[in-house]
Design an enzyme around this catalytic site. Structure first.
Site, short mmCIF file in Angstrom:
data_model
loop_
_atom_site.label_atom_id
_atom_site.label_comp_id
_atom_site.label_asym_id
_atom_site.label_seq_id
_atom_site.Cartn_x
_atom_site.Cartn_y
_atom_site.Cartn_z
N GLY A 1 0.05 -3.24 4.49
CA GLY A 1 -0.06 -4.61 4.97
C GLY A 1 1.16 -5.33 5.24
O GLY A 1 2.35 -4.89 4.69
N CYS B 1 0.85 -1.27 0.05
CA CYS B 1 -0.10 -0.04 0.03
C CYS B 1 0.83 1.32 0.03
O CYS B 1 0.36 2.22 -0.46
CB CYS B 1 -0.84 -0.09 1.20
SG CYS B 1 -1.57 -1.46 1.63
N HIS C 1 -8.76 3.88 -2.82
CA HIS C 1 -7.30 3.41 -2.48
C HIS C 1 -7.10 2.28 -3.42
O HIS C 1 -6.88 1.28 -3.09
CB HIS C 1 -7.51 2.64 -1.20
CG HIS C 1 -6.32 2.14 -0.36
ND1 HIS C 1 -5.08 2.60 -0.83
CD2 HIS C 1 -6.10 1.48 0.64
CE1 HIS C 1 -4.13 1.89 -0.01
NE2 HIS C 1 -4.79 1.34 0.83
N CYS D 1 -0.51 3.49 6.54
CA CYS D 1 -0.47 1.98 6.95
C CYS D 1 0.07 1.06 5.76
O CYS D 1 -0.26 1.35 4.58
CB CYS D 1 -1.07 1.49 7.92
SG CYS D 1 -2.82 1.24 7.08
#
Length: 396
Positions: A385, A94, A353, A383
């Protein structure tokens, strides 16, 4: 002897409107999405000789479909840049788009590049199903296909089971750890939609969004102007029977691309434009994978310390909204950050996203917000993953 690092400027930043899964952008290949934002950057800086671009770095999370074979290089060629302009694709899940920006900024700061483009792209709609190679030839039994759209697949059995739970279940853990209620998450999601819709109506995204050729998409496709707390409250939990995370307070699946033009002082003169902002500091941190949503807490503390900036001095903050529970948990752990300056123009719950593009989008958003204000300090963080986080400080 290493010379003093050079100042790194964000000269311009663009993105496509983000499309919903299976929506307006689902018919566009990811390499074409990426090529479009590269071309737009050049069109907006006509004094820049494209041959002066030292490198193009793009983040991409999937890499298993049409973006294979180094989507950054493919985008360079498809955008009509000189073949002498190289391209590299980076993957920090991400955070890939922001990772690309950080790597490009580092190259400029160290003198390895004077002008660079960085960004990211993802088409979650077009992410393929993949079939692992069988252990032996001519298998007689059925074989399993895996979706590459999102999350874990083909998990290594040596990984602890608690590390490989679905991302939504991780959001449930994070929310429970900080006592984030369903009502608070729904209220946060509603604010995201309302702020994004207002920003589009007021023209606040006009300076940073560019159209996708052949597609009629006037704004981010996932924004729901007419949603309400009652509508959000009616949605069932998506990951746990008695949970609080729903499709309404989590980010959706999306398609889109973003790109930023970076330069040092010499490159700035060649481009002939006033920069949006300057890169001040960056940080990366790790955390237990099942609590990945809390990763920005340490990353933000680290980057603020590196930049010598107090949270109270931040003019704007873009904290990527993977889940409302995750953002609210981070803010609960960071009471020094004023929630009023966080995602003022909406966040990923409304905007979307597309994994490889999101880090570039929020960086671009901070740069444009600082340019609109005329001065200030901004923070972008997200954040990642498998338990990581990135944070970036910009100033003007």
């Amino acid at each position: 002897m290493i010379e003093r690092p050079r100042d790194v400027y964000i000269v311009d930043a663009v993105r496509t409107p983000f499309g919903r899964y299976g929506g307006a952008l689902s018919g566009v290949r990811p390499d074409d999405l990426a090529a479009g934002v590269l071309r737009s950057l050049l069109d907006r800086s006509p004094e820049l000789d494209p041959a002066r671009i030292d490198d193009v770095l793009l983040g991409n999370t999937n890499g298993a479909g049409e973006e294979n074979r180094d989507v950054a290089r493919m985008a360079v060629l498809l955008a009509g840049l000189p073949v002498s302009v190289p391209g590299a694709t980076v993957n920090r899940l991400c955070g890939s788009g922001m990772e690309a920006v950080i790597q490009a900024a580092r190259a400029v700061a160290l003198g390895d590049a004077s002008i660079a483009i960085a960004g990211g792209v993802e088409s979650m709609s077009r992410a393929p199903w993949v079939l692992p190679k069988p252990d032996r030839a001519y298998p007689a039994k059925d074989q399993q296909l895996y979706s590459t759209t999102l999350g874990w697949r083909m998990v290594n059995p040596r990984m602890p089971q608690e590390w490989t739970i679905p991302l939504g279940n991780s959001a449930e853990l994070v929310g429970a750890k900080h006592g984030i209620t369903r009502e608070a998450q729904d209220a946060f999601a509603l604010a995201s939609h309302r702020n994004a819709a207002r920003a589009w109506r007021d023209g606040l995204y006009d300076a940073e969004t560019v159209p996708v050729e052949g597609v009629e998409l006037p704004r981010d496709e996932g924004i729901r102007d007419n949603t309400s707390l009652d509508a959000l409250a009616r949605l069932k939990p998506a990951f746990a029977q008695d949970g609080t995370v729903t499709a309404g307070n989590a980010s959706p699946l999306n398609d889109g691309a973003a790109a930023l033009l970076l330069a040092d002082e010499e490159g700035l003169a060649a481009i002939g434009r006033e920069p949006l902002a300057r890169v001040r500091a960056a940080s990366v941190t790790g955390i237990e994978p099942q609590y990945f949503g809390l990763g920005p807490v340490d990353a933000i503390r680290k980057v603020l310390a590196k930049a010598g900036v107090d949270a109270a001095d931040l003019h704007t903050v873009e904290l990527n909204e993977a889940y409302a529970a995750q953002v609210l948990s981070c803010l609960a752990a960071l009471p020094e950050i004023d929630p009023a300056v966080v995602n003022p123009r909406g966040g990923a719950i409304a905007i979307g996203h597309p994994l490889g593009a999101s880090g570039a989008r929020i960086t671009a958003a901070v740069a444009h917000q600082l340019a609109s204000a005329g001065s200030g300090t901004g923070l972008a963080a997200l954040c990642i993953g498998v338990g990581q986080a990135l944070a970036l400080i910009l100033e003007r």
